[in-house]
Design a protein around this motif. Structure first.
Motif, PDB file in Angstrom:
ATOM      1  N   ARG A   1     -57.314  54.430 -20.377  1.00  0.00           N
ATOM      2  CA  ARG A   1     -57.789  53.828 -19.127  1.00  0.00           C
ATOM      3  C   ARG A   1     -59.124  53.118 -19.289  1.00  0.00           C
ATOM      4  N   LEU A   2     -59.858  53.445 -20.363  1.00  0.00           N
ATOM      5  CA  LEU A   2     -61.160  52.820 -20.571  1.00  0.00           C
ATOM      6  C   LEU A   2     -61.026  51.357 -20.997  1.00  0.00           C
ATOM      7  N   GLN A   3     -59.825  50.985 -21.527  1.00  0.00           N
ATOM      8  CA  GLN A   3     -59.641  49.681 -22.147  1.00  0.00           C
ATOM      9  C   GLN A   3     -60.017  48.517 -21.240  1.00  0.00           C
ATOM     10  N   GLN A   4     -59.377  48.449 -20.068  1.00  0.00           N
ATOM     11  CA  GLN A   4     -59.612  47.297 -19.190  1.00  0.00           C
ATOM     12  C   GLN A   4     -61.064  47.204 -18.731  1.00  0.00           C
ATOM     13  N   PRO A   5     -61.667  48.322 -18.210  1.00  0.00           N
ATOM     14  CA  PRO A   5     -63.078  48.220 -17.800  1.00  0.00           C
ATOM     15  C   PRO A   5     -63.981  47.764 -18.940  1.00  0.00           C
ATOM     16  N   LEU A   6     -63.716  48.245 -20.161  1.00  0.00           N
ATOM     17  CA  LEU A   6     -64.557  47.858 -21.305  1.00  0.00           C
ATOM     18  C   LEU A   6     -64.455  46.360 -21.562  1.00  0.00           C
ATOM     19  N   ASN A   7     -63.209  45.826 -21.511  1.00  0.00           N
ATOM     20  CA  ASN A   7     -63.027  44.386 -21.719  1.00  0.00           C
ATOM     21  C   ASN A   7     -63.784  43.587 -20.657  1.00  0.00           C
ATOM     22  N   ILE A   8     -63.731  44.078 -19.414  1.00  0.00           N
ATOM     23  CA  ILE A   8     -64.410  43.354 -18.333  1.00  0.00           C
ATOM     24  C   ILE A   8     -65.923  43.385 -18.556  1.00  0.00           C
ATOM     25  N   VAL A   9     -66.451  44.542 -18.998  1.00  0.00           N
ATOM     26  CA  VAL A   9     -67.887  44.647 -19.263  1.00  0.00           C
ATOM     27  C   VAL A   9     -68.287  43.678 -20.376  1.00  0.00           C
ATOM     28  N   LEU A  10     -67.462  43.618 -21.439  1.00  0.00           N
ATOM     29  CA  LEU A  10     -67.765  42.712 -22.554  1.00  0.00           C
ATOM     30  C   LEU A  10     -67.749  41.249 -22.093  1.00  0.00           C
ATOM     31  N   LEU A  11     -66.734  40.903 -21.285  1.00  0.00           N
ATOM     32  CA  LEU A  11     -66.644  39.532 -20.790  1.00  0.00           C
ATOM     33  C   LEU A  11     -67.859  39.209 -19.928  1.00  0.00           C
ATOM     34  N   ALA A  12     -68.244  40.176 -19.072  1.00  0.00           N
ATOM     35  CA  ALA A  12     -69.409  39.961 -18.217  1.00  0.00           C
ATOM     36  C   ALA A  12     -70.655  39.770 -19.069  1.00  0.00           C
ATOM     37  N   ALA A  13     -70.788  40.546 -20.147  1.00  0.00           N
ATOM     38  CA  ALA A  13     -71.962  40.429 -21.021  1.00  0.00           C
ATOM     39  C   ALA A  13     -72.010  39.050 -21.662  1.00  0.00           C
ATOM     40  N   ALA A  14     -70.848  38.580 -22.191  1.00  0.00           N
ATOM     41  CA  ALA A  14     -70.808  37.263 -22.835  1.00  0.00           C
ATOM     42  C   ALA A  14     -71.168  36.177 -21.828  1.00  0.00           C
ATOM     43  N   LEU A  15     -70.561  36.272 -20.617  1.00  0.00           N
ATOM     44  CA  LEU A  15     -70.825  35.242 -19.605  1.00  0.00           C
ATOM     45  C   LEU A  15     -72.277  35.287 -19.150  1.00  0.00           C
ATOM     46  N   ALA A  16     -72.856  36.518 -19.016  1.00  0.00           N
ATOM     47  CA  ALA A  16     -74.242  36.638 -18.577  1.00  0.00           C
ATOM     48  C   ALA A  16     -75.174  35.956 -19.571  1.00  0.00           C
ATOM     49  N   CYS A  17     -74.983  36.217 -20.868  1.00  0.00           N
ATOM     50  CA  CYS A  17     -75.813  35.558 -21.891  1.00  0.00           C
ATOM     51  C   CYS A  17     -75.658  34.045 -21.801  1.00  0.00           C
ATOM     52  N   ALA A  18     -74.395  33.591 -21.615  1.00  0.00           N
ATOM     53  CA  ALA A  18     -74.145  32.148 -21.554  1.00  0.00           C
ATOM     54  C   ALA A  18     -74.833  31.530 -20.344  1.00  0.00           C
ATOM     55  N   VAL A  19     -74.767  32.224 -19.193  1.00  0.00           N
ATOM     56  CA  VAL A  19     -75.388  31.677 -17.976  1.00  0.00           C
ATOM     57  C   VAL A  19     -76.904  31.600 -18.143  1.00  0.00           C
ATOM     58  N   ILE A  20     -77.501  32.638 -18.772  1.00  0.00           N
ATOM     59  CA  ILE A  20     -78.963  32.611 -18.988  1.00  0.00           C
ATOM     60  C   ILE A  20     -79.334  31.424 -19.877  1.00  0.00           C
ATOM     61  N   ILE A  21     -78.508  31.165 -20.923  1.00  0.00           N
ATOM     62  CA  ILE A  21     -78.793  30.014 -21.794  1.00  0.00           C
ATOM     63  C   ILE A  21     -78.685  28.716 -21.002  1.00  0.00           C
ATOM     64  N   ALA A  22     -77.608  28.574 -20.225  1.00  0.00           N
ATOM     65  CA  ALA A  22     -77.408  27.343 -19.460  1.00  0.00           C
ATOM     66  C   ALA A  22     -78.536  27.149 -18.450  1.00  0.00           C
ATOM     67  N   ALA A  23     -79.104  28.273 -17.951  1.00  0.00           N
ATOM     68  CA  ALA A  23     -80.193  28.184 -16.975  1.00  0.00           C
ATOM     69  C   ALA A  23     -81.535  27.945 -17.650  1.00  0.00           C
ATOM     70  N   GLY A  24     -81.573  27.896 -18.987  1.00  0.00           N
ATOM     71  CA  GLY A  24     -82.831  27.559 -19.655  1.00  0.00           C
ATOM     72  C   GLY A  24     -83.341  28.611 -20.627  1.00  0.00           C
TER      73      GLY A  24
END
Lengths: 110, 277
Positions: B156-179
């Motif tokens: 059951r941990l699989q899906q939440p972990l994938n979502i957390v990883l995706l959120a982490a990747a997107l968060a880093c990307a958004v911070i880069i795009a924001a400067g």
């Protein structure tokens, strides 16, 4: 926004869609391998960035690795596809039990 | 000079499309493959003719290493080991995209003077390329029986972990795009995306692997197209997008031929043995 680039992107998507819409099941794997070789074109990205000059040893190493990766993708992809297709040509028409999709051809076809 | 390059690129597109059309028929397939390969040669030569190109020694080194590894690998591989070889070739393509995106971040100091679309396209390419590299690596490992071929899941941990990883990747990307300018941000994007690739492919059984490789193949195509947008290179956009679109259709056809649906495959847990494809 580079609207021309976006237009090209969308049209290329339709081309890809149209080209592949009808394929016999036995050709799925070679076709996957062939398209796989074509996306090795990222090699050009490495050529452009490195060719127009970068500073720093790490940048250069990363780009040489990227070009090598792209080149492996291209030459390996086309050669492997050719070998796969050669395997088909040796025994034409014969149904081999191990061949995935060969016996599923009838029900898989739309 | 640039007109010549554009004309050669158009010749390359014609060869790619004509070659791919040939590859959809049993009789014309072998020829189609070589026509597409000729298109690739034209595209590479055209790129080397671009004005202001330099660093010839390093370019030759990269091309030489690639050919020296790729040719023997493709020639010597056993017929039964073909699927994992395709996975490996697909993976290095994705790896190339991810590396170019990383260097692009470094040479533009975090897309400082670049338009926003360049940052977005490059970051998209970084994420998808890294997913493809590590996902294909796991697919190779499973088919080669370096990794267990049976599905490996966290339950059951699989899906939440994938979502957390995706959120982490997107968060880093958004911070880069924001400067954001810190290099750790782009490394964070690449690492998080790589972990997504590993975590998504690990639970998938060996029998479903060909479909997954085809899916990753389409992903690499899309990332190449995004890299083309970032670098303003038409050849990358066209060839990448053709592969992205045709790869997606092909993935769907392969799944149908096996009576499987793509969501069911990605949910994992089917097909025990390795090399089932």
């Amino acid at each position: 926004m580079p609207i021309e680039s976006i237009a090209i992107l969308v049209l290329a998507g339709f081309v890809g869609y149209t080209v592949i819409s009808k394929v016999p099941n036995t050709l799925h794997t070679p076709l996957m391998s062939g398209t796989n070789a074509i996306h090795g074109i990222v090699l050009l990205g490495g050529l452009i960035v490195l060719g127009h000059g970068v500073d720093g040893v790490l940048n250069k190493i990363l780009l040489v690795v990227a070009i090598a990766f792209g080149m492996i993708n291209v030459v390996g992809g086309f050669l492997v596809t050719d070998r796969m297709l050669g395997m088909f040509k040796q025994r034409p028409g014969e149904q081999r039990p191990g061949e995935r999709g060969a016996d599923a051809r009838e029900e898989g076809e739309q | 000079m640039t007109t010549l390059v554009s004309v050669l690129y158009i010749v390359a597109f014609v060869l790619f499309i004509y070659g791919l059309m040939g590859m959809t028929g049993p009789r014309t397939a072998v020829r189609g493959n070589w026509i597409a390969a000729a298109g690739m040669t034209v595209a590479v030569v055209a790129t080397l003719l671009l004005p202001g190109m330099g660093n010839w020694l390093l370019i030759a080194l990269g091309l030489g290493i690639g050919a020296a590894i790729g040719v023997p690998a493709a020639r010597r591989v056993k017929m039964t080991a073909m699927p994992q070889m395709v996975a490996l070739f697909n993976g290095v393509g994705g790896g190339a995209v991810a590396l170019i995106a990383w260097v692009e971040f470094r040479v533009t100091t975090g897309y400082e003077a670049e338009p926003l679309y360049v940052a977005i396209a490059s970051l998209f390419a970084a994420i998808v390329g890294s997913v493809s590299f590590w996902g294909s690596g796991v697919a190779f490992g499973k088919l080669q029986e370096i990794l267990p071929g049976r599905p490996v899941t966290l339950g059951r941990l699989q899906q939440p972990l994938n979502i957390v990883l995706l959120a982490a990747a997107l968060a880093c990307a958004v911070i880069i795009a924001a400067g954001g300018r810190s290099e750790w941000l782009i490394i964070g994007v690449l690492v998080a995306a790589g972990l997504i690739g590993v975590m998504v492919v690990l639970p998938i059984g060996g029998a479903d692997m060909p479909v997954v490789i085809s899916l990753l193949n389409a992903c690499t195509g899309l990332s190449a197209a995004a890299m083309g947008l970032a670098l303003d290179n038409t050849a990358l956009i066209v060839a990448g997008m053709i592969v992205g679109a045709s790869g997606s259709i092909l993935t769907n056809l392969m799944a149908q031929a096996m009576n499987r649906s793509i969501p069911a495959i990605l949910a994992g847990g089917f097909g025990g043995g390795g090399g089932g494809g």
